[in-house]
Enzyme design. Structure first.
Site, PDB file in Angstrom:
ATOM      1  N   HIS A  33       0.862  -1.197   0.000  1.00 36.05           N
ATOM      2  CA  HIS A  33       0.000   0.000   0.000  1.00 36.05           C
ATOM      3  C   HIS A  33       0.892   1.240   0.000  1.00 36.05           C
ATOM      4  CE1 HIS A  33      -3.461   2.450   0.583  1.00 36.05           C
ATOM      5  NE2 HIS A  33      -3.801   2.143   1.808  1.00 36.05           N
ATOM      6  N   HIS A  79      -2.479  -2.219  -9.682  1.00 30.45           N
ATOM      7  CA  HIS A  79      -3.446  -1.554  -8.807  1.00 30.45           C
ATOM      8  C   HIS A  79      -4.728  -2.385  -8.802  1.00 30.45           C
ATOM      9  CE1 HIS A  79      -5.913   1.581  -6.974  1.00 30.45           C
ATOM     10  NE2 HIS A  79      -4.780   2.181  -6.662  1.00 30.45           N
ATOM     11  N   ASP A 107       2.740   5.357  -6.700  1.00 34.11           N
ATOM     12  CA  ASP A 107       3.975   5.216  -5.910  1.00 34.11           C
ATOM     13  C   ASP A 107       5.218   5.066  -6.769  1.00 34.11           C
ATOM     14  OD1 ASP A 107       1.835   3.494  -3.815  1.00 34.11           O
ATOM     15  OD2 ASP A 107       2.988   5.249  -3.181  1.00 34.11           O
TER      16      ASP A 107
HETATM   17  C1  SDX Z   1      -1.506   2.208  -3.375  1.00 33.30           C
HETATM   18  O1  SDX Z   1      -6.194   0.878  -3.256  1.00 33.30           O
HETATM   19  C2  SDX Z   1      -5.731   2.056  -3.445  1.00 33.30           C
HETATM   20  O2  SDX Z   1      -6.399   2.954  -3.898  1.00 33.30           O
HETATM   21  C3  SDX Z   1      -4.286   2.240  -3.024  1.00 33.30           C
HETATM   22  C4  SDX Z   1      -3.626   3.532  -3.432  1.00 33.30           C
HETATM   23  C5  SDX Z   1      -4.209   4.708  -2.712  1.00 33.30           C
HETATM   24  O3  SDX Z   1      -4.075   5.834  -3.215  1.00 33.30           O
HETATM   25  O4  SDX Z   1      -4.709   4.516  -1.571  1.00 33.30           O
HETATM   26  O5  SDX Z   1      -3.772   3.727  -4.833  1.00 33.30           O
HETATM   27  C6  SDX Z   1      -2.142   3.512  -3.107  1.00 33.30           C
HETATM   28  O6  SDX Z   1      -1.452   1.399  -2.495  1.00 33.30           O
HETATM   29  C7  SDX Z   1      -1.007   1.897  -4.771  1.00 33.30           C
HETATM   30  C8  SDX Z   1      -0.458   0.441  -4.882  1.00 33.30           C
HETATM   31  C9  SDX Z   1       0.974   0.446  -4.337  1.00 33.30           C
HETATM   32  N1  SDX Z   1       1.481  -0.933  -4.246  1.00 33.30           N
HETATM   33  C10 SDX Z   1       2.453  -1.377  -5.022  1.00 33.30           C
HETATM   34  O7  SDX Z   1       2.951  -0.742  -5.946  1.00 33.30           O
HETATM   35  C11 SDX Z   1       2.935  -2.783  -4.675  1.00 33.30           C
HETATM   36  C12 SDX Z   1       3.063  -3.604  -5.941  1.00 33.30           C
HETATM   37  N2  SDX Z   1       1.712  -3.851  -6.478  1.00 33.30           N
HETATM   38  C13 SDX Z   1       1.105  -5.105  -6.139  1.00 33.30           C
HETATM   39  O8  SDX Z   1       1.419  -5.648  -4.917  1.00 33.30           O
HETATM   40  C14 SDX Z   1      -0.345  -5.182  -6.590  1.00 33.30           C
HETATM   41  O9  SDX Z   1      -0.417  -4.711  -7.868  1.00 33.30           O
HETATM   42  C15 SDX Z   1      -1.413  -4.513  -5.749  1.00 33.30           C
HETATM   43  C16 SDX Z   1      -1.359  -4.934  -4.340  1.00 33.30           C
HETATM   44  C17 SDX Z   1      -1.287  -3.033  -5.844  1.00 33.30           C
HETATM   45  C18 SDX Z   1      -2.766  -4.918  -6.329  1.00 33.30           C
HETATM   46  O10 SDX Z   1      -2.821  -6.286  -6.242  1.00 33.30           O
HETATM   47  P1  SDX Z   1      -4.150  -7.092  -6.620  1.00 33.30           P
HETATM   48  O11 SDX Z   1      -5.210  -6.228  -7.158  1.00 33.30           O
HETATM   49  O12 SDX Z   1      -4.496  -7.950  -5.452  1.00 33.30           O
HETATM   50  O13 SDX Z   1      -3.661  -7.924  -7.846  1.00 33.30           O
HETATM   51  P2  SDX Z   1      -3.196  -9.389  -7.757  1.00 33.30           P
HETATM   52  O14 SDX Z   1      -2.230  -9.535  -6.629  1.00 33.30           O
HETATM   53  O15 SDX Z   1      -4.415 -10.236  -7.787  1.00 33.30           O
HETATM   54  O16 SDX Z   1      -2.362  -9.536  -9.113  1.00 33.30           O
HETATM   55  C19 SDX Z   1      -2.945 -10.038 -10.295  1.00 33.30           C
HETATM   56  C20 SDX Z   1      -1.772 -10.633 -11.055  1.00 33.30           C
HETATM   57  C21 SDX Z   1      -1.010 -11.703 -10.261  1.00 33.30           C
HETATM   58  O17 SDX Z   1      -0.372 -12.538 -11.199  1.00 33.30           O
HETATM   59  P3  SDX Z   1      -1.027 -13.997 -11.550  1.00 33.30           P
HETATM   60  O18 SDX Z   1      -1.271 -14.685 -10.200  1.00 33.30           O
HETATM   61  O19 SDX Z   1      -2.328 -13.676 -12.268  1.00 33.30           O
HETATM   62  O20 SDX Z   1      -0.014 -14.686 -12.395  1.00 33.30           O
HETATM   63  O21 SDX Z   1      -0.794  -9.597 -11.296  1.00 33.30           O
HETATM   64  C22 SDX Z   1       0.422  -9.921 -10.630  1.00 33.30           C
HETATM   65  C23 SDX Z   1       0.070 -10.932  -9.562  1.00 33.30           C
HETATM   66  O22 SDX Z   1       1.198 -11.745  -9.266  1.00 33.30           O
HETATM   67  N3  SDX Z   1       0.922  -8.673 -10.044  1.00 33.30           N
HETATM   68  C24 SDX Z   1       2.191  -8.323 -10.060  1.00 33.30           C
HETATM   69  C25 SDX Z   1       2.215  -7.065  -9.461  1.00 33.30           C
HETATM   70  N4  SDX Z   1       0.978  -6.694  -9.106  1.00 33.30           N
HETATM   71  C26 SDX Z   1       0.173  -7.720  -9.460  1.00 33.30           C
HETATM   72  N5  SDX Z   1       3.290  -8.962 -10.519  1.00 33.30           N
HETATM   73  C27 SDX Z   1       4.454  -8.281 -10.368  1.00 33.30           C
HETATM   74  N6  SDX Z   1       4.562  -7.050  -9.801  1.00 33.30           N
HETATM   75  C28 SDX Z   1       3.466  -6.422  -9.350  1.00 33.30           C
HETATM   76  N7  SDX Z   1       3.575  -5.213  -8.807  1.00 33.30           N
END
Ligand code: SDX
Length: 448
Positions: A275, A314, A370
């Site tokens: 997050h 996201h 971010d």
């Molecule tokens: C913020 O919610 C908000 O509004 C938050 C925010 C706000 O203003 O409050 O916008 C701020 O928190 C932005 C997000 C910051 N976080 C990161 O940058 C961390 C990296 N991102 C991930 O951890 C992820 O993308 C999330 C947590 C942000 C979202 O995850 P989801 O929606 O649960 O997606 P998922 O984990 O189900 O992923 C779907 C697929 C998966 O692959 P498969 O299982 O289908 O093979 O996408 C992959 C995931 O492994 N994936 C990533 C990835 N994010 C998702 N793979 C590599 N790197 C990533 N960053």
């Protein structure tokens, strides 16, 4: 039962094939059904009734809200109906904080009064410094901010009157005003520097930068480009509807705890690397990559799930995060002043490659808010430990607006989700001498 003039009914007909019974469920506000309407679906009269299982609430609305609108497919973000692009271009953070809290852009007299109120509440009780002084020399600034924000609750006992509008507004002013002071003091504590107190003739962001960076001079005036850049970053981080930390604010607020301990809980949720801690994780990731030449090998690790591409992806945006585009433009202005650093070169090349790789395209992984914010903060001289703190400061306004919306929502009550129990059925106590020692598989929840 909702129905239209043409006889079409806004309902779902659900057939329970276990009993052959049909159930009509009203459809509200476009495509919404109320979960409680499913409870009528039963096999036996004394059954609990149908329930939804939705881990992480990926398809469950916890509330109605009028604060922030996001369209993840179109990359749209609006605060109280105003597009983020216009707000970032034409307002200040305190103007946006007022809009977020009050629901309307302030006229000049309202803005002047709000700025004056915030300006004259920036000091914290001296005893708070003893809380900060108790931390180890290398304590993470976010841990200090979370703790000292909760400590504010002990100085403002009246803040428990959450049902009193005037009292809520006073606490909101206090929080918006004092959180930057606590953040700056945490930074100074981390650096082993004396605290610099607020100066009332400075703007909100200039005062914050002054409390952070003034050393050994009578007067510190930040570069106006950096002051404005930070104000824009604060605007972009003010609110983001029902994200993880806002959900924490609402859940804690639903028990009628005071807003300072609720803010502390929200900051704790924001601190996680998935997050608001992501901006810090982005910088550490870029540091691990080290050079542009290492990007392909790193992305292979991401595709093998050995690494996450921090700052990408996201839950809601399946197109570009509109904030990332604005931050990227702001980065150019900052680097004009601070000079480029190699992190930006790695980040730009990482983005270029990732946006053309099928793995990321298939998963709708684009840069989020971010990805670039951390690079700007690093260029402005902030240590990575301060990055989530820089997220928490502006999000305080959004958390408070969401909290007050919850308090005033007649539909809301104390949060108490249900569960699907997958543990043991009843079993009898086992005396010590008869216990086997190994943990039986049944002690772990079975994934259904
Ligand atoms: C913020 O919610 C908000 O509004 C938050 C925010 C706000 O203003 O409050 O916008 C701020 O928190 C932005 C997000 C910051 N976080 C990161 O940058 C961390 C990296 N991102 C991930 O951890 C992820 O993308 C999330 C947590 C942000 C979202 O995850 P989801 O929606 O649960 O997606 P998922 O984990 O189900 O992923 C779907 C697929 C998966 O692959 P498969 O299982 O289908 O093979 O996408 C992959 C995931 O492994 N994936 C990533 C990835 N994010 C998702 N793979 C590599 N790197 C990533 N960053």
């Amino acid at each position: 039962m909702a129905s239209k003039d043409n006889g079409e009914r806004d309902t779902l007909t659900i057939r329970d094939n276990r009993t052959g019974k049909d159930y009509e469920v009203d459809i509200h506000e476009g495509d919404v059904i109320r979960s409680m309407d499913l409870r009528n679906i039963k096999v036996h009269e004394d059954d609990f009734g149908m329930m939804c299982l939705d881990p992480a609430s990926t398809n469950t609305a916890s509330t109605r809200s009028a604060i922030t609108f996001i369209d993840g497919d179109k990359g749209i973000l609006r605060y109280r109906g105003y597009p983020i692009e216009q707000l970032a271009e034409r307002t200040t953070f305190l103007e946006v904080a007022y809009l977020t809290l009050k629901g309307e852009l302030p006229d000049q007299s309202q803005l002047d009064a709000f700025v004056e109120d915030v300006t004259f509440h920036t000091y914290v009780h001296e005893n708070i410094l003893k809380v900060l002084d108790g931390f180890r020399y290398d304590a993470h600034a976010m841990g200090m901010l979370i703790s000292s924000t909760a400590a504010l609750s002990t100085f403002y006992q009246d803040s428990k009157n959450v049902r009193d509008a005037e009292c809520r507004w006073v606490q909101m002013i206090r929080a918006v005003a004092k959180i930057p002071t606590l953040a700056a003091f945490a930074f100074r504590r981390h650096r082993g520097l004396p605290y610099v107190y607020p100066e009332n003739e400075l703007s909100y962001t200039a005062n914050f930068l002054n409390m952070l960076f003034r050393i050994g001079v009578k007067e510190y005036r930040p570069n106006p480009v950096l002051e404005r850049a930070l104000d824009v970053l604060f605007i972009l981080h003010a609110d983001h509807e029902q994200n993880c930390s806002t959900t924490a604010m609402r859940v804690i607020g639903s028990s009628e705890a005071d807003p300072f301990v609720a803010l502390s809980g929200s900051m704790a949720a924001l601190y996680g690397p998935l997050h608001g801690g992501a901006n810090e994780a982005v910088l550490r990731m870029l540091g691990r990559i080290g050079r542009v030449e290492n990007i392909p090998a790193f992305l292979d690790k991401v595709k093998n799930k050995e690494e996450k591409l921090m700052g990408f992806g996201h839950r809601v945006y399946k197109a570009y995060d509109p904030r990332a585009s604005i931050i990227k433009r702001t980065a150019d202005e900052v680097f004009e002043v601070t000079g480029r650093n190699h992190f930006l070169d790695i980040a730009l090349e990482l983005e270029r490659i990732a946006l053309n790789e099928q793995y990321f395209i298939d998963r709708n992984l684009y840069p989020n808010v971010d990805f670039y914010s951390g690079i700007i903060y690093q260029a402005m001289g902030f240590p990575v430990e301060m990055f989530p703190v820089l997220f928490a400061i502006p999000r305080t306004a959004g958390w408070l607006a969401q909290w007050e919306e919850l308090i005033l929502d007649p539909e809301q009550k104390i949060a108490r989700p249900r569960q699907v129990y997958v543990g043991f059925e009843e079993r009898n106590f086992v005396p010590m001498e008869e216990r086997g020692g190994e943990v039986s598989a049944g002690a772990q929840p079975v994934v259904v």
